[in-house]
Design an enzyme around this catalytic site. Structure first.
Site, PDB file in Angstrom:
ATOM      1  N   GLY A 300       0.830  -1.197   0.000  1.00 14.81           N
ATOM      2  CA  GLY A 300       0.000   0.000   0.000  1.00 14.81           C
ATOM      3  C   GLY A 300       0.864   1.245   0.000  1.00 14.81           C
ATOM      4  O   GLY A 300       1.536   1.524   0.992  1.00 14.81           O
ATOM      5  N   GLY A 302       0.090   5.014  -0.445  1.00 16.05           N
ATOM      6  CA  GLY A 302      -0.805   6.148  -0.635  1.00 16.05           C
ATOM      7  C   GLY A 302      -2.308   5.920  -0.569  1.00 16.05           C
ATOM      8  O   GLY A 302      -3.058   6.863  -0.772  1.00 16.05           O
ATOM      9  N   GLY A 304      -4.124   5.208   2.116  1.00 17.66           N
ATOM     10  CA  GLY A 304      -4.660   5.406   3.469  1.00 17.66           C
ATOM     11  C   GLY A 304      -5.565   6.627   3.578  1.00 17.66           C
ATOM     12  O   GLY A 304      -5.427   7.598   2.810  1.00 17.66           O
ATOM     13  N   CYS A 307      -3.580   9.760   4.139  1.00 22.31           N
ATOM     14  CA  CYS A 307      -2.354   9.890   3.339  1.00 22.31           C
ATOM     15  C   CYS A 307      -2.471  10.987   2.308  1.00 22.31           C
ATOM     16  O   CYS A 307      -3.517  11.133   1.676  1.00 22.31           O
ATOM     17  CB  CYS A 307      -2.090   8.607   2.551  1.00 22.31           C
ATOM     18  SG  CYS A 307      -1.859   7.178   3.556  1.00 22.31           S
ATOM     19  N   MET A 390       1.033   9.299  10.084  1.00 24.60           N
ATOM     20  CA  MET A 390       2.290   9.270  10.819  1.00 24.60           C
ATOM     21  C   MET A 390       3.348  10.142  10.148  1.00 24.60           C
ATOM     22  O   MET A 390       4.404  10.378  10.700  1.00 24.60           O
ATOM     23  CB  MET A 390       2.789   7.833  11.007  1.00 24.60           C
ATOM     24  CG  MET A 390       1.876   6.968  11.878  1.00 24.60           C
ATOM     25  SD  MET A 390       1.072   7.824  13.260  1.00 24.60           S
ATOM     26  CE  MET A 390       2.437   8.609  14.070  1.00 24.60           C
ATOM     27  N   ALA A 391       3.032  10.619   8.934  1.00 20.92           N
ATOM     28  CA  ALA A 391       3.929  11.575   8.267  1.00 20.92           C
ATOM     29  C   ALA A 391       3.280  12.956   8.208  1.00 20.92           C
ATOM     30  O   ALA A 391       3.643  13.783   7.379  1.00 20.92           O
ATOM     31  CB  ALA A 391       4.259  11.071   6.867  1.00 20.92           C
ATOM     32  N   GLU A 413       3.418  14.176   4.560  1.00 25.47           N
ATOM     33  CA  GLU A 413       2.776  13.271   3.601  1.00 25.47           C
ATOM     34  C   GLU A 413       1.529  12.655   4.224  1.00 25.47           C
ATOM     35  O   GLU A 413       1.093  11.574   3.833  1.00 25.47           O
ATOM     36  CB  GLU A 413       3.757  12.190   3.128  1.00 25.47           C
ATOM     37  CG  GLU A 413       4.836  12.744   2.221  1.00 25.47           C
ATOM     38  CD  GLU A 413       5.713  11.668   1.592  1.00 25.47           C
ATOM     39  OE1 GLU A 413       5.244  10.532   1.431  1.00 25.47           O
ATOM     40  OE2 GLU A 413       6.879  11.981   1.287  1.00 25.47           O
TER      41      GLU A 413
HETATM   42  P1  XMP Z   1      -6.409   3.627   6.524  1.00 27.64           P
HETATM   43  O1  XMP Z   1      -7.027   3.931   5.187  1.00 27.64           O
HETATM   44  O2  XMP Z   1      -6.890   2.351   7.079  1.00 27.64           O
HETATM   45  O3  XMP Z   1      -4.839   3.437   6.210  1.00 27.64           O
HETATM   46  O4  XMP Z   1      -6.526   4.771   7.469  1.00 27.64           O
HETATM   47  C1  XMP Z   1      -3.909   3.179   7.233  1.00 27.64           C
HETATM   48  C2  XMP Z   1      -2.506   3.183   6.670  1.00 27.64           C
HETATM   49  O5  XMP Z   1      -2.131   4.457   6.169  1.00 27.64           O
HETATM   50  C3  XMP Z   1      -0.702   4.541   6.139  1.00 27.64           C
HETATM   51  N1  XMP Z   1      -0.284   5.811   6.728  1.00 27.64           N
HETATM   52  C4  XMP Z   1       0.169   6.858   6.007  1.00 27.64           C
HETATM   53  N2  XMP Z   1       0.404   6.992   4.683  1.00 27.64           N
HETATM   54  N3  XMP Z   1       1.114   9.218   5.044  1.00 27.64           N
HETATM   55  C5  XMP Z   1       0.865   8.180   4.192  1.00 27.64           C
HETATM   56  O6  XMP Z   1       1.080   8.314   2.980  1.00 27.64           O
HETATM   57  C6  XMP Z   1       0.905   9.161   6.383  1.00 27.64           C
HETATM   58  O7  XMP Z   1       1.115  10.129   7.113  1.00 27.64           O
HETATM   59  C7  XMP Z   1       0.420   7.912   6.894  1.00 27.64           C
HETATM   60  N4  XMP Z   1       0.114   7.484   8.142  1.00 27.64           N
HETATM   61  C8  XMP Z   1      -0.310   6.196   8.012  1.00 27.64           C
HETATM   62  C9  XMP Z   1      -0.179   3.372   6.946  1.00 27.64           C
HETATM   63  O8  XMP Z   1       0.319   2.413   6.029  1.00 27.64           O
HETATM   64  C10 XMP Z   1      -1.432   2.893   7.679  1.00 27.64           C
HETATM   65  O9  XMP Z   1      -1.368   1.549   8.064  1.00 27.64           O
END
Ligand code: XMP
Length: 476
Positions: A300, A302, A304, A307, A390-391, A413
């Site tokens: 995965g 992008g 999320g 994200c 988390m980014a 991000e």
């Molecule tokens: P969902 O759609 O279930 O996705 O909320 C969770 C996943 O999103 C990822 N994740 C991020 N991806 N920037 C990103 O591009 C971020 O700041 C970020 N924070 C989390 C991560 O893989 C998570 O499990």
């Protein structure tokens, strides 16, 4: 430069085609799936390693339900290891090293330890480990003199019911019932503490028959590590706390530094701990991480809910296409994949598994629950909880000493957002799994493997998507 001939697809771009089904009841299907070799989950769902999603409370609930929680890494090494330990101590067949206190401990100190260790009953022992008594919350509840030693208020050894080491759970259940007590210390012939069986553990075992547990009957838990300096020490502390699974988690998992770290983790721990690596979105990403020693690969880039990687960098692969491509490679190299991000409904979950993922990881959908970290906030009479990438800027800032980080240097991000408060995650998981079971019956599948074999996707148009949702009515 290359342009792929087929557009990338995500969950809303397709539907699964129904087929003749021998399944008579949703209850007949088996939703279990392989997370990594040696760990099978009764329900194929992981809660994400995000600081607004998974700490010990979420991880305990997910494991009890038959899924798994991954404790995030945005805290000190000591705290993350303690969160793992909390999950591992939440349930046991036999507590091998029960908490003990000395008889001179004061009532005030004991109260504090009970709170710190989240335990309603402590064994009292001498320096050689001989059992002297049990102190429970009831013994100290109304004791006004906090300076009294616990030996004066505990239930002494001669009034305790004990059993020898090796007592089976069935025997323990009978003894606890007969004596109407809740704790059964296991004591050697010379009076030393050899373990503890509690009524609570037995009840939980019966209440959650499909819980994800290790060979000692403890709940399983995963924890995330990064690639930067110091992360090997983090991994060591987590393994020392008996974590079941390390998740090497960076945004671009198909990178040299992720591969180097993965090799280092593998070399350090050998087969002592399972290692998941990610995230990737291509077949080559899966092959390279599997070759470097990953037991499973997380897919995965992008998708999320929080994200903005695709907006900020222009990179990513729509999640269904990413799963389809990665699953093909994963079958060749023999590792399972975890579809991470973008799951909003049980339909998305079913599509992700049908496309070849063995399990899925969920963040945003679980962020608004009672079990996620953080408080609820009120807005216009409605309750919300915070979720953040988390980014995201705030997550980046809280990782640094804000004095020496220049916010202008951060390129986020991810975003910060609010999600409606949704009550317990138990109900959300129940709905997700109920929908998955229905979906499996439409596919004529008794197992996830059959779902994948039988799946036929049909791409749909925007008109098809509109038709798929309630339309021409006012939804109540
Ligand atoms: P969902 O759609 O279930 O996705 O909320 C969770 C996943 O999103 C990822 N994740 C991020 N991806 N920037 C990103 O591009 C971020 O700041 C970020 N924070 C989390 C991560 O893989 C998570 O499990």
């Amino acid at each position: 430069m290359r342009v792929r001939s087929q557009p990338g697809l995500t969950f809303d771009d397709v539907l699964l085609v129904p087929r003749r089904s021998p399944v008579r009841s949703r209850g007949d299907v088996d939703t279990s799936s392989l997370l990594v070799e040696g760990i099978r989950l009764h329900i194929p769902i992981l809660s994400a390693n995000m600081d607004t999603v998974t700490e010990s409370e979420m991880a305990i609930t997910m494991a009890r339900l038959g899924g798994l929680g991954i404790i995030h890494r945005f805290m000190s090494v000591e705290r993350q290891a303690a969160e793992v330990a909390r999950v591992k101590r939440a349930e046991n067949l036999v507590v091998e090293n029960p908490y003990t206190i000395a008889p001179e401990t004061t009532v005030a100190q004991a109260r504090q330890l009970m709170e710190e260790w989240d335990s309603g009953g402590l064994l009292v022992s001498d320096a050689d480990g001989h059992l002297l008594g049990i102190l429970t919350t009831r013994d100290v509840l109304f004791e006004d003199d906090g300076s009294r030693p616990v030996r004066e208020v505990m239930t002494p050894r001669e009034r305790l019911v004990t059993a020898p080491p090796g007592t089976t759970l069935a025997e323990a259940r009978r003894i606890l019932h007969r004596a109407r007590v809740e704790k059964l210390p296991l004591v050697t012939e010379d009076g030393r503490i050899a373990g503890l069986i509690t009524a609570k553990d037995i009840v939980k075992r019966e209440q959650y028959p499909h819980a994800t547990k290790d060979e000692k009957g403890r709940l399983r838990v995963g924890a995330a590590v990064g690639v930067k300096q110091g992360e090997l020490e983090r991994a060591e502390a987590l393994v020392a706390a008996d974590v079941d699974l390390l998740v090497l988690d960076i945004a671009h998992g198909h990178s040299d530094h992720a591969i180097e770290m993965l090799k280092r983790l593998r070399a350090t721990f050998g087969g002592r701990v399972k290692i998941v690596a990610g995230n990737v979105a291509t077949a080559q990403g899966v092959r390279d991480l599997a070759e470097a020693g990953a037991d499973a690969v997380k897919v995965g880039v992008g998708p999320g809910s929080i994200c903005i990687t695709r907006v900020v960098t222009g990179f990513g692969v729509p999640q269904l296409s990413a799963i389809l491509e990665c699953a093909r490679a994963a079958r060749e190299v023999g590792v399972p994949i975890i579809a991470d991000g973008g799951i909003r409904t049980s339909g998305d979950l079913t599509k992700a598994l049908a496309a070849g993922a063995q399990t899925v990881m969920i963040g945003g959908l679980f962020a608004g629950t009672r079990e996620s970290p953080g408080f609820t906030v009120q807005r216009n009479g409605q309750r919300f909880k915070l979720v953040r990438g988390m980014a995201s800027l705030s997550a980046n800032m809280s990782r640094h000493d804000s004095a020496d980080v220049d916010p202008d240097q951060i390129v986020p991000e991810g975003v910060e957002a609010m999600v409606p408060y949704r009550g317990s995650v138990v109900e959300i998981v129940r709905q997700l799994v109920g929908g998955l079971r229905s979906g499996m019956s439409y596919a004529g599948a008794y197992t996830i493997a059959e779902l994948q074999e039988n799946a036929e996707f049909v791409p749909i148009t925007l008109a098809g998507l509109q038709e798929s949702k309630p339309h021409d009515v006012h939804v109540l």
